[in-house]
Write a protein that holds these residues in place. Sequence first.
Motif, PDB file in Angstrom:
ATOM      1  N   MET A   1     -18.071  13.429  -2.670  1.00  0.00           N
ATOM      2  CA  MET A   1     -17.581  12.498  -3.684  1.00  0.00           C
ATOM      3  C   MET A   1     -18.747  11.714  -4.291  1.00  0.00           C
ATOM      4  SD  MET A   1     -14.905  11.565  -5.148  1.00  0.00           S
ATOM      5  CE  MET A   1     -14.006  10.316  -5.931  1.00  0.00           C
ATOM      6  N   LEU A   2     -19.662  11.283  -3.443  1.00  0.00           N
ATOM      7  CA  LEU A   2     -20.817  10.525  -3.933  1.00  0.00           C
ATOM      8  C   LEU A   2     -21.676  11.386  -4.868  1.00  0.00           C
ATOM      9  CD1 LEU A   2     -22.435   7.936  -3.902  1.00  0.00           C
ATOM     10  CD2 LEU A   2     -23.627   8.778  -1.873  1.00  0.00           C
ATOM     11  N   THR A   3     -21.821  12.662  -4.540  1.00  0.00           N
ATOM     12  CA  THR A   3     -22.600  13.570  -5.375  1.00  0.00           C
ATOM     13  C   THR A   3     -21.964  13.731  -6.750  1.00  0.00           C
ATOM     14  OG1 THR A   3     -23.333  14.769  -3.416  1.00  0.00           O
ATOM     15  CG2 THR A   3     -23.565  15.892  -5.516  1.00  0.00           C
ATOM     16  N   ILE A   4     -20.646  13.840  -6.788  1.00  0.00           N
ATOM     17  CA  ILE A   4     -19.935  13.992  -8.056  1.00  0.00           C
ATOM     18  C   ILE A   4     -20.103  12.739  -8.914  1.00  0.00           C
ATOM     19  CG2 ILE A   4     -17.651  14.208  -9.120  1.00  0.00           C
ATOM     20  CD1 ILE A   4     -16.916  15.990  -6.692  1.00  0.00           C
ATOM     21  N   LEU A   5     -19.919  11.572  -8.313  1.00  0.00           N
ATOM     22  CA  LEU A   5     -20.064  10.316  -9.058  1.00  0.00           C
ATOM     23  C   LEU A   5     -21.494  10.131  -9.538  1.00  0.00           C
ATOM     24  CD1 LEU A   5     -17.872   7.933  -6.885  1.00  0.00           C
ATOM     25  CD2 LEU A   5     -17.316   8.935  -9.110  1.00  0.00           C
ATOM     26  N   SER A   6     -22.432  10.490  -8.715  1.00  0.00           N
ATOM     27  CA  SER A   6     -23.837  10.376  -9.075  1.00  0.00           C
ATOM     28  C   SER A   6     -24.182  11.306 -10.239  1.00  0.00           C
ATOM     29  CB  SER A   6     -24.648  10.680  -7.834  1.00  0.00           C
ATOM     30  OG  SER A   6     -25.879  11.072  -8.031  1.00  0.00           O
ATOM     31  N   THR A   7     -23.637  12.506 -10.226  1.00  0.00           N
ATOM     32  CA  THR A   7     -23.865  13.456 -11.309  1.00  0.00           C
ATOM     33  C   THR A   7     -23.264  12.943 -12.610  1.00  0.00           C
ATOM     34  OG1 THR A   7     -23.849  15.287  -9.735  1.00  0.00           O
ATOM     35  CG2 THR A   7     -23.488  15.837 -12.037  1.00  0.00           C
TER      36      THR A   7
END
Length: 50
Positions: free
Chosen positions: A1-7
């Motif tokens: 989830m953090l990777t998606i938001l960061s992207t």
Amino acid sequence: MLTILSTLAQEEARNISENVKWGFRKLAERGIVTVPAYLFYGFDSDGNGN
């Protein structure tokens, strides 16, 4: 989830950067050049961009 938001955040920052650069190019094409006021120490503005 953090990777998606960061992207998503990175993509948004890139889009904003491209839009700002596009705006500066369009202003330059019309002969309007904007310079940040903090580059000219010791000078005052008359409120009309001069």
